[in-house]
Design a protein around this motif. Structure first.
Motif, PDB file in Angstrom:
ATOM      1  N   VAL A  35      67.514  -2.612  38.400  1.00 12.31           N
ATOM      2  CA  VAL A  35      66.937  -1.580  39.264  1.00 12.31           C
ATOM      3  C   VAL A  35      67.751  -0.301  39.065  1.00 12.31           C
ATOM      4  CG1 VAL A  35      66.300  -0.915  41.607  1.00 12.31           C
ATOM      5  CG2 VAL A  35      66.278  -3.329  40.954  1.00 12.31           C
ATOM      6  N   ALA A  36      67.085   0.777  38.673  1.00 10.92           N
ATOM      7  CA  ALA A  36      67.782   2.038  38.436  1.00 10.92           C
ATOM      8  C   ALA A  36      68.189   2.679  39.760  1.00 10.92           C
ATOM      9  CB  ALA A  36      66.898   2.991  37.638  1.00 10.92           C
ATOM     10  N   ALA A  37      69.448   3.141  39.819  1.00  8.62           N
ATOM     11  CA  ALA A  37      69.966   3.731  41.054  1.00  8.62           C
ATOM     12  C   ALA A  37      69.249   5.024  41.411  1.00  8.62           C
ATOM     13  CB  ALA A  37      71.467   3.975  40.907  1.00  8.62           C
ATOM     14  N   ASP A  38      68.765   5.747  40.412  1.00  6.78           N
ATOM     15  CA  ASP A  38      68.098   7.017  40.717  1.00  6.78           C
ATOM     16  C   ASP A  38      66.631   6.832  41.065  1.00  6.78           C
ATOM     17  OD1 ASP A  38      67.484   6.195  38.144  1.00  6.78           O
ATOM     18  OD2 ASP A  38      67.141   8.243  37.436  1.00  6.78           O
ATOM     19  N   ASP A  39      66.087   5.681  40.743  1.00  5.77           N
ATOM     20  CA  ASP A  39      64.652   5.450  40.936  1.00  5.77           C
ATOM     21  C   ASP A  39      64.365   4.504  42.105  1.00  5.77           C
ATOM     22  OD1 ASP A  39      62.293   6.415  40.026  1.00  5.77           O
ATOM     23  OD2 ASP A  39      62.069   5.013  38.358  1.00  5.77           O
ATOM     24  N   GLY A  40      65.204   3.497  42.260  1.00  8.74           N
ATOM     25  CA  GLY A  40      65.009   2.521  43.332  1.00  8.74           C
ATOM     26  C   GLY A  40      64.001   1.438  42.966  1.00  8.74           C
ATOM     27  N   VAL A  41      63.615   0.681  43.977  1.00 14.01           N
ATOM     28  CA  VAL A  41      62.660  -0.422  43.787  1.00 14.01           C
ATOM     29  C   VAL A  41      61.274   0.155  43.540  1.00 14.01           C
ATOM     30  CG1 VAL A  41      61.576  -2.414  44.862  1.00 14.01           C
ATOM     31  CG2 VAL A  41      64.022  -1.988  45.196  1.00 14.01           C
ATOM     32  N   MET A  42      60.674  -0.260  42.404  1.00 18.47           N
ATOM     33  CA  MET A  42      59.379   0.261  41.992  1.00 18.47           C
ATOM     34  C   MET A  42      58.363  -0.886  41.889  1.00 18.47           C
ATOM     35  SD  MET A  42      59.835   3.504  41.775  1.00 18.47           S
ATOM     36  CE  MET A  42      58.585   4.214  40.708  1.00 18.47           C
TER      37      MET A  42
ATOM     38  N   VAL B 129      71.248  -5.930  38.799  1.00 19.34           N
ATOM     39  CA  VAL B 129      72.058  -4.888  38.182  1.00 19.34           C
ATOM     40  C   VAL B 129      71.547  -3.536  38.685  1.00 19.34           C
ATOM     41  CG1 VAL B 129      72.814  -3.833  36.031  1.00 19.34           C
ATOM     42  CG2 VAL B 129      72.444  -6.316  36.150  1.00 19.34           C
ATOM     43  N   LEU B 130      72.405  -2.818  39.394  1.00 17.10           N
ATOM     44  CA  LEU B 130      72.062  -1.474  39.853  1.00 17.10           C
ATOM     45  C   LEU B 130      72.411  -0.528  38.702  1.00 17.10           C
ATOM     46  CD1 LEU B 130      70.957   0.129  42.224  1.00 17.10           C
ATOM     47  CD2 LEU B 130      73.291   0.357  43.093  1.00 17.10           C
ATOM     48  N   SER B 131      71.429  -0.301  37.820  1.00 16.62           N
ATOM     49  CA  SER B 131      71.670   0.443  36.584  1.00 16.62           C
ATOM     50  C   SER B 131      71.655   1.955  36.825  1.00 16.62           C
ATOM     51  CB  SER B 131      70.613   0.070  35.549  1.00 16.62           C
ATOM     52  OG  SER B 131      69.329   0.471  35.988  1.00 16.62           O
ATOM     53  N   LYS B 132      72.059   2.667  35.778  1.00 20.87           N
ATOM     54  CA  LYS B 132      72.130   4.141  35.839  1.00 20.87           C
ATOM     55  C   LYS B 132      72.925   4.589  37.061  1.00 20.87           C
ATOM     56  CE  LYS B 132      67.725   4.614  33.390  1.00 20.87           C
ATOM     57  NZ  LYS B 132      66.431   5.314  33.275  1.00 20.87           N
ATOM     58  N   TYR B 133      74.018   3.875  37.293  1.00 22.09           N
ATOM     59  CA  TYR B 133      74.839   4.099  38.481  1.00 22.09           C
ATOM     60  C   TYR B 133      75.430   5.505  38.498  1.00 22.09           C
ATOM     61  CZ  TYR B 133      77.672   2.322  42.372  1.00 22.09           C
ATOM     62  OH  TYR B 133      78.219   2.084  43.615  1.00 22.09           O
TER      63      TYR B 133
ATOM     64  N   PRO C 131      75.286   8.165  48.877  1.00 19.92           N
ATOM     65  CA  PRO C 131      74.197   7.850  49.827  1.00 19.92           C
ATOM     66  C   PRO C 131      72.983   7.230  49.117  1.00 19.92           C
ATOM     67  CG  PRO C 131      75.098  10.020  50.288  1.00 19.92           C
ATOM     68  CD  PRO C 131      75.699   9.591  48.992  1.00 19.92           C
ATOM     69  N   ARG C 132      72.657   7.758  47.938  1.00 20.54           N
ATOM     70  CA  ARG C 132      71.502   7.219  47.207  1.00 20.54           C
ATOM     71  C   ARG C 132      71.766   5.774  46.775  1.00 20.54           C
ATOM     72  NH1 ARG C 132      66.320   6.532  46.845  1.00 20.54           N
ATOM     73  NH2 ARG C 132      65.618   6.060  44.711  1.00 20.54           N
ATOM     74  N   ARG C 133      72.982   5.504  46.317  1.00 15.95           N
ATOM     75  CA  ARG C 133      73.315   4.136  45.903  1.00 15.95           C
ATOM     76  C   ARG C 133      73.167   3.166  47.075  1.00 15.95           C
ATOM     77  NH1 ARG C 133      79.002   5.759  42.882  1.00 15.95           N
ATOM     78  NH2 ARG C 133      78.084   6.831  41.064  1.00 15.95           N
TER      79      ARG C 133
ATOM     80  N   ILE D 137      74.661  -7.791  43.948  1.00 13.15           N
ATOM     81  CA  ILE D 137      74.227  -6.532  43.338  1.00 13.15           C
ATOM     82  C   ILE D 137      75.428  -5.943  42.609  1.00 13.15           C
ATOM     83  CG2 ILE D 137      73.283  -4.235  43.740  1.00 13.15           C
ATOM     84  CD1 ILE D 137      72.016  -5.317  46.306  1.00 13.15           C
ATOM     85  N   VAL D 138      75.294  -5.815  41.293  1.00  7.97           N
ATOM     86  CA  VAL D 138      76.405  -5.358  40.454  1.00  7.97           C
ATOM     87  C   VAL D 138      76.079  -3.966  39.914  1.00  7.97           C
ATOM     88  CG1 VAL D 138      77.809  -5.842  38.427  1.00  7.97           C
ATOM     89  CG2 VAL D 138      76.910  -7.738  39.807  1.00  7.97           C
ATOM     90  N   PRO D 139      76.857  -2.930  40.257  1.00  6.87           N
ATOM     91  CA  PRO D 139      76.607  -1.599  39.720  1.00  6.87           C
ATOM     92  C   PRO D 139      77.024  -1.524  38.252  1.00  6.87           C
ATOM     93  CG  PRO D 139      78.578  -1.582  41.086  1.00  6.87           C
ATOM     94  CD  PRO D 139      77.976  -2.949  41.223  1.00  6.87           C
ATOM     95  N   ALA D 140      76.247  -0.778  37.452  1.00  9.46           N
ATOM     96  CA  ALA D 140      76.562  -0.666  36.029  1.00  9.46           C
ATOM     97  C   ALA D 140      75.974   0.618  35.473  1.00  9.46           C
ATOM     98  CB  ALA D 140      76.025  -1.867  35.257  1.00  9.46           C
ATOM     99  N   SER D 141      76.637   1.129  34.442  1.00  9.71           N
ATOM    100  CA  SER D 141      76.139   2.311  33.733  1.00  9.71           C
ATOM    101  C   SER D 141      76.369   2.096  32.247  1.00  9.71           C
ATOM    102  CB  SER D 141      76.865   3.574  34.197  1.00  9.71           C
ATOM    103  OG  SER D 141      76.551   4.668  33.339  1.00  9.71           O
ATOM    104  N   THR D 142      75.310   2.177  31.472  1.00 12.35           N
ATOM    105  CA  THR D 142      75.451   2.029  30.020  1.00 12.35           C
ATOM    106  C   THR D 142      75.998   3.308  29.385  1.00 12.35           C
ATOM    107  OG1 THR D 142      73.146   2.718  29.687  1.00 12.35           O
ATOM    108  CG2 THR D 142      73.584   0.354  29.915  1.00 12.35           C
ATOM    109  N   VAL D 143      76.015   4.390  30.148  1.00 14.34           N
ATOM    110  CA  VAL D 143      76.547   5.670  29.633  1.00 14.34           C
ATOM    111  C   VAL D 143      78.062   5.717  29.791  1.00 14.34           C
ATOM    112  CG1 VAL D 143      76.546   8.169  29.909  1.00 14.34           C
ATOM    113  CG2 VAL D 143      74.398   6.886  30.058  1.00 14.34           C
ATOM    114  N   THR D 144      78.551   5.424  30.987  1.00 11.21           N
ATOM    115  CA  THR D 144      79.998   5.480  31.243  1.00 11.21           C
ATOM    116  C   THR D 144      80.688   4.149  30.969  1.00 11.21           C
ATOM    117  OG1 THR D 144      79.779   4.808  33.566  1.00 11.21           O
ATOM    118  CG2 THR D 144      79.544   7.162  33.058  1.00 11.21           C
ATOM    119  N   GLY D 145      79.891   3.054  30.867  1.00  8.45           N
ATOM    120  CA  GLY D 145      80.484   1.727  30.670  1.00  8.45           C
ATOM    121  C   GLY D 145      80.911   1.065  31.948  1.00  8.45           C
ATOM    122  N   GLU D 146      80.732   1.734  33.086  1.00  6.47           N
ATOM    123  CA  GLU D 146      81.137   1.160  34.371  1.00  6.47           C
ATOM    124  C   GLU D 146      80.372  -0.136  34.659  1.00  6.47           C
ATOM    125  OE1 GLU D 146      81.227   2.336  39.152  1.00  6.47           O
ATOM    126  OE2 GLU D 146      80.456   3.758  37.660  1.00  6.47           O
ATOM    127  N   GLY D 147      81.087  -1.198  35.009  1.00  9.21           N
ATOM    128  CA  GLY D 147      80.483  -2.463  35.414  1.00  9.21           C
ATOM    129  C   GLY D 147      80.050  -3.369  34.274  1.00  9.21           C
TER     130      GLY D 147
END
Length: 658
Positions: A82-89, A110-114, A120-122, A143-153
């Motif tokens: 689930v993308a953090a900027d988009d939410g549940v779709m 996976v809370l992606s695009k963290y 607040p959005r997260r 729920i595990v936060p992760a970012s493929t850009v920064t490598g977080e999580g």
């Protein structure tokens, strides 16, 4: 372990798999051009413990949910992205519902695009996720936060997957071999290769398999399991099988087929099942509701036939019959999903209960009780419950086949329940010991009652006796039971007659003396053309009435058969005539003519026709035009007591002692 992704389009599923494994699962040119997953993608990640974690990356677009279903079947663990900027779709919710319907119980969110969302959005998206997970098998998933850009999580997520892989590493591989095909292709110098997830059992190099539902036979030439060359593949592995055999090609085997052990090949097109309708469905499900059914990697049109009186409301559950447009290879207990015919929404799903569902009498109380028993997931409990419900017997070979049980599992089940076993050809019928004892006692009581009411008859007809008893076994099974009891000395068989061992019908002294004289006349050189009552009376200077009475009585005892009016044949002679008929049919492609029989028996045309018409009336022969063929199911009717011991006696069924 097989990990499957799930989630809305453009929420970063493919990027996440790439970050975890270093493999880009978008292999198609169109996928790379559009930046969107269209077909299934696969990747593998070596674990520190030496195992391989396999990934199935699925498309997220609503137009490709059918492809997502093909990939989600057979996974052990789900990553709901689930993308953090988009939410549940919308596709988040649909994929989550599908995973729940398929019975996937292990997973993470996976809370992606963290990196694209503020605090607040997260928090808001996390709350949305928790609400969506409620009332599903993943309600407590982390729920595990992760970012493929920064490598977080990413490292944390990879370690969590390794932990799960260790837990599943030593799991058993029960059942017979089944692999759900999701890809079929040809490699130069190798031949046809199919890939998919092993649903049950194991397979080794050199094993003979069948592609179902087509029925093509093949041999396994080589195996890749979890992206490694291997001698075998087992349940839970993603495998690539190099197959060889007549007719085997990438066109002959397609997505949705199942490669399985040969004796499991029994495609089904009418299946009783449990159906859970999603709360999101706008209307109740009515009778003969059209759907698209998804099972493993297969998709087929189907109709939902209600087994209850009322439509199934949104959020409701009920037993239904699924009538398929074309057969599929499945097993009892397999999960399935149904979607609407326009492929816009998921309606519900459940598990298969009976692959051999009847088209008639499917809603009777007995049938519904049988389904309740069959729905038990534990095979031993299901067998015990089925045998305690009508019809009180079970064909165990078919039961084991439809549940993909191994030989050892079936034997363990037999030993655990102590079942009475009755083998008939390649089938094995079983009963509870208490039912078997009751059947024997009621059979003996029925014979005693018949002999008491009919002391001058040699016995009761086999079919008449079968219809009086409970449980009412199928005719071949009942015949085998009688042969076993006869061999044990508990009853006697005389062709189609059944009697107690001590029962014997005898003629009086005067009738016996006259019978011996008449028997010699019937057993002379003209045994296939014996004298009639009038002729016998003239030869013996006896009244026709007396001779006719004696022969009628002898017929009731079973010594003779009245083929035509006042024309009696010895039972032994009629048995020989039937042997002639069988021999003629065997030498003439299964058919023969009246003229051929007349010439062989030497009985003259009129008597030959009378004999054949007599056999027609009793179902021993069946006429079509000028040709007749033999009905081998009726041959026991006129066999002599000493002929073909197998037909008259047999060992008691295994386990049927006492």
């Amino acid at each position: 372990m097989i990990v499957g992704t799930a989630g809305h389009v453009d929420h970063g599923k493919t990027a996440l798999v790439h970050a975890l494994t270093g493999i880009d699962t978008d292999r198609l040119q169109e996928e790379k051009a559009r930046g969107m997953t269209i077909d299934l993608g696969f990747a593998y990640l070596p674990a520190p413990a030496g195992d391989i974690v396999g990934f199935v990356d699925v498309p997220g677009h609503e137009r490709f949910v059918h492809t997502m279903l093909a990939g989600a079947s057979g996974i052990d663990f789900v990553l709901l992205v689930v993308a953090a900027d988009d939410g549940v779709m919308p596709q988040t919710r649909e994929h989550l519902a599908i995973v729940d319907l398929l019975g996937v119980r292990r997973g993470l969110v996976v809370l992606s695009k963290y990196d694209l969302a503020d605090t607040p959005r997260r928090a808001a998206v996390a709350a949305e996720i928790r609400a969506a997970l409620a009332d599903t098998a993943l309600a407590d998933a982390e729920i595990v936060p992760a970012s493929t850009v920064t490598g977080e999580g990413i490292d944390d997520l990879r370690d969590r997957l390794f932990e799960q892989a260790v837990r599943l590493a030593d799991r058993a591989a029960p059942g017979r071999f089944r692999l759900s095909v999701d890809r079929s292709f040809t490699l130069r110098g190798i031949g046809t290769v199919v890939t998919g997830t092993v649903l049950s059992g194991s397979v080794g190099i050199g094993d003979h398999v069948v592609a179902s539902p087509s029925g093509l036979s093949a041999t396994v030439r080589s195996i890749h399991a979890q992206n490694r060359v291997s001698e075998f593949g087992r349940a839970g592995d993603r495998c690539a099988l190099n197959l060889t055999g007549d007719g085997i090609s990438k066109e002959a085997i397609r997505r949705g087929d199942v490669i399985l052990a040969p004796d499991l090949h029994a495609p089904a097109d009418r299946i009783d099942a449990e159906l859970r309708v999603l709360p999101s469905e706008p209307k109740p499900i009515g009778q003969w509701f059209p759907v698209r059914l998804h099972h493993a990697a297969a998709e087929v049109g189907a109709r939902v036939v209600l087994l209850g009186d009322e439509p199934i409301a949104p959020g409701g559950r009920a037993k239904v019959q699924l009538v398929l447009e074309s057969p599929i290879a499945a097993a009892v207990g397999d999960a399935y999903v149904v979607r609407d015919t326009s492929a816009r929404r998921t309606i519900g799903g459940g598990r298969f209960i009976d692959l051999r569902a009847p088209s008639r009498k499917r809603r009777t109380p007995e049938r519904l009780a049988w389904l309740e028993a069959s729905a038990m997931p534990d095979p031993a409990k299901a067998v015990a419950a089925l045998l305690d419900a009508r019809p009180y017997y079970l064909e165990l070979v078919g039961f084991a086949r439809d549940r993909a049980l191994s030989t050892d599992e079936t034997k363990s089940l037999l030993d655990q329940l102590g079942l009475v076993r009755i083998a008939v050809g390649t089938t094995l019928f079983v009963m509870l010991p208490s039912r078997w004892t009751g059947l024997r006692l009621s059979l003996t009581a029925a014979l005693e009652s018949f002999h008491s009411d009919n002391p001058d008859l040699p016995g009761i007809g086999m079919e008449k006796l079968r219809m009086q008893l409970e449980p009412r076994l199928p005719a071949p099974v009942f015949a085998e039971v009688l042969r076993g009891l006869a061999r044990a000395g508990q009853l006697a068989l005389d062709g189609a007659w059944v009697r107690l061992p001590g029962h014997e019908v005898r003629l009086g002294p005067e009738d016996e003396a006259l019978w011996l004289t008449v028997e010699r006349l019937l057993d002379g050189p003209q045994r296939y053309h014996p004298p009639r009552v009038r002729d016998i009376a003239g030869l013996l200077a006896k009244p026709e009435v007396e001779v006719r009475r004696l022969l009628k009585l002898s017929g009731r005892i079973g010594k003779v058969h009245e083929v035509a009016h006042d024309h009696f044949f010895l039972r032994a002679a009629l048995a020989e005539i039937i042997a002639i008929v069988c021999d003629l049919a065997a030498k003439q492609d299964g058919h023969f003519t009246a003229a051929q029989f007349r010439d062989r028996a030497g009985s003259g045309r009129r008597v030959a026709i009378q004999l054949l018409e007599y056999l027609d009336r009793h179902g021993v022969t069946m006429r079509r035009g000028d040709l007749r063929r033999v009905n081998r199911h009726r041959l026991d009717l006129f066999r002599r007591p000493t002929e073909n011991g197998e037909a008259l006696t047999a060992e008691a069924p295994e386990g049927a002692s006492g």
